[in-house]
Design an enzyme around this catalytic site. Structure first.
Site, PDB file in Angstrom:
ATOM      1  N   SER A  72       0.838  -1.194   0.000  1.00 52.68           N
ATOM      2  CA  SER A  72       0.000   0.000   0.000  1.00 52.68           C
ATOM      3  C   SER A  72       0.882   1.257   0.000  1.00 52.68           C
ATOM      4  CB  SER A  72      -0.956  -0.051   1.200  1.00 52.68           C
ATOM      5  OG  SER A  72      -1.988   0.890   1.060  1.00 52.68           O
ATOM      6  N   ASP A  80      -9.843  -4.173  -5.215  1.00 55.13           N
ATOM      7  CA  ASP A  80      -9.195  -2.993  -4.630  1.00 55.13           C
ATOM      8  C   ASP A  80      -9.430  -1.769  -5.509  1.00 55.13           C
ATOM      9  OD1 ASP A  80      -7.493  -1.214  -3.343  1.00 55.13           O
ATOM     10  OD2 ASP A  80      -5.680  -2.414  -3.645  1.00 55.13           O
ATOM     11  N   HIS A  90      -8.139  -4.876  -1.050  1.00 53.35           N
ATOM     12  CA  HIS A  90      -6.931  -4.234  -0.531  1.00 53.35           C
ATOM     13  C   HIS A  90      -6.517  -4.881   0.797  1.00 53.35           C
ATOM     14  CE1 HIS A  90      -4.156  -0.846  -0.506  1.00 53.35           C
ATOM     15  NE2 HIS A  90      -4.424  -0.658   0.782  1.00 53.35           N
TER      16      HIS A  90
END
Length: 297
Positions: A144, A239, A269
């Site tokens: 991320s 995501d 995600h």
């Protein structure tokens, strides 16, 4: 940064910080023991604490090294959320893993986290002999926000001609921080990342809107990707960040960078932390085995 943006980011830190450290119980790799020590690295944006994970097997030669950057929207400082990944990679790839506790916004916005991420990696590359790892066989990666920092570290290293990672791991990265998060779609009704949460992250990390298109903030908007290290790009089907990750993998490939790209189906995600477990384990193993190949070649 406005007072409101700062308060929103602080609220997210308090609400999500502890939650993000909770890894799915079946993804914790409790059978893999932990050999760690703490080090402190001086950078151009202040000292940074890092946790060093050592592989179990004793080797005659120093092991290669992997630098890991955790996620958290550039706002949450919880490097321990990646403990399971660091232990698995150290054991499976046979490398030393450096888990970096970089500064976060709103207290330390851009460019402090990029400066720290790059300076720590450069230090790791240069100081292998004293620390019993091989700094010439180095890889870097993250999850991320940490994957965004990974891309920034690799760009900076290329532009300065300082060190050349053997691999970069880009996992579920925010790569276009200029686009309105509401335009980032997911095939499911309630994906983990909401536009509002993404706006809080971006406003805290990049208080000056003029920086949003900078290639160290939005690597996916850069058009000069040639010469970057080989990449493993992982995206998740559900995501909101999938499209920019897919596009970055294609752009790297078009620029002549060797790319392995895998989109995991039916997951959202941060699935490498929250599950589903089979996909999370498969993705973490893909990271470790790709690293092992890149670092031992």
């Amino acid at each position: 940064m406005s007072f409101r943006a700062r308060m929103q980011a602080r609220g997210v830190q308090l609400l999500l910080g502890r939650m993000m450290s909770r890894v799915h119980k079946d993804l914790r790799f409790t059978d893999i023991p932990k050999r760690t020590e703490s080090i402190r690295v001086e950078t151009g944006a202040g000292p940074v604490t890092c946790t060093v994970y050592r592989p179990q097997a004793a080797a005659t030669a120093p092991a290669p090294v992997y630098v890991n950057f955790h996620g958290g929207g550039f706002v949450i400082a919880r490097p321990q959320q990646d403990d399971h990944i660091c232990r698995y990679i150290a054991a499976t790839a046979g490398c030393v893993v450096i888990n970096v506790d970089y500064a976060v916004a709103p207290q330390r916005p851009y460019p402090a986290p990029v400066t720290q991420a790059y300076d720590v990696t450069a230090w790791v590359a240069e100081n292998g002999t004293a620390n019993n790892w091989d700094g010439s066989r180095l890889a870097v990666g993250g999850h991320s926000a940490g994957a965004n920092l990974t891309a920034a570290v690799c760009r900076t290293a290329r532009d300065r001609g300082t060190f050349t990672p053997r691999l970069q791991i880009i996992d579920s990265a925010p790569l276009d921080q200029l686009a309105d998060p509401a335009t980032k779609q997911s095939p499911i009704v309630k994906p983990l990342l909401t536009p509002q949460l993404m706006r809080v992250f971006t406003a805290a990390y990049v208080p000056d809107p003029a920086d949003l298109a900078h290639p160290l903030v939005s690597p996916g908007l850069a058009d000069d990707l040639a010469g970057l290290p080989p990449a493993l790009v992982i995206t998740a089907e559900n995501d909101r960040l999938r499209d920019e990750g897919d596009a970055y993998a294609k752009a790297l490939e078009a620029a002549g960078v060797p790319v392995t790209h895998r989109c995991f189906e039916g997951v959202d995600h941060y699935f490498t932390h929250t599950g589903p477990v089979p996909a999370g384990k498969e993705a973490i193993d893909l990271m470790a085995t790709t690293l092992r190949t890149a670092l031992t070649a």
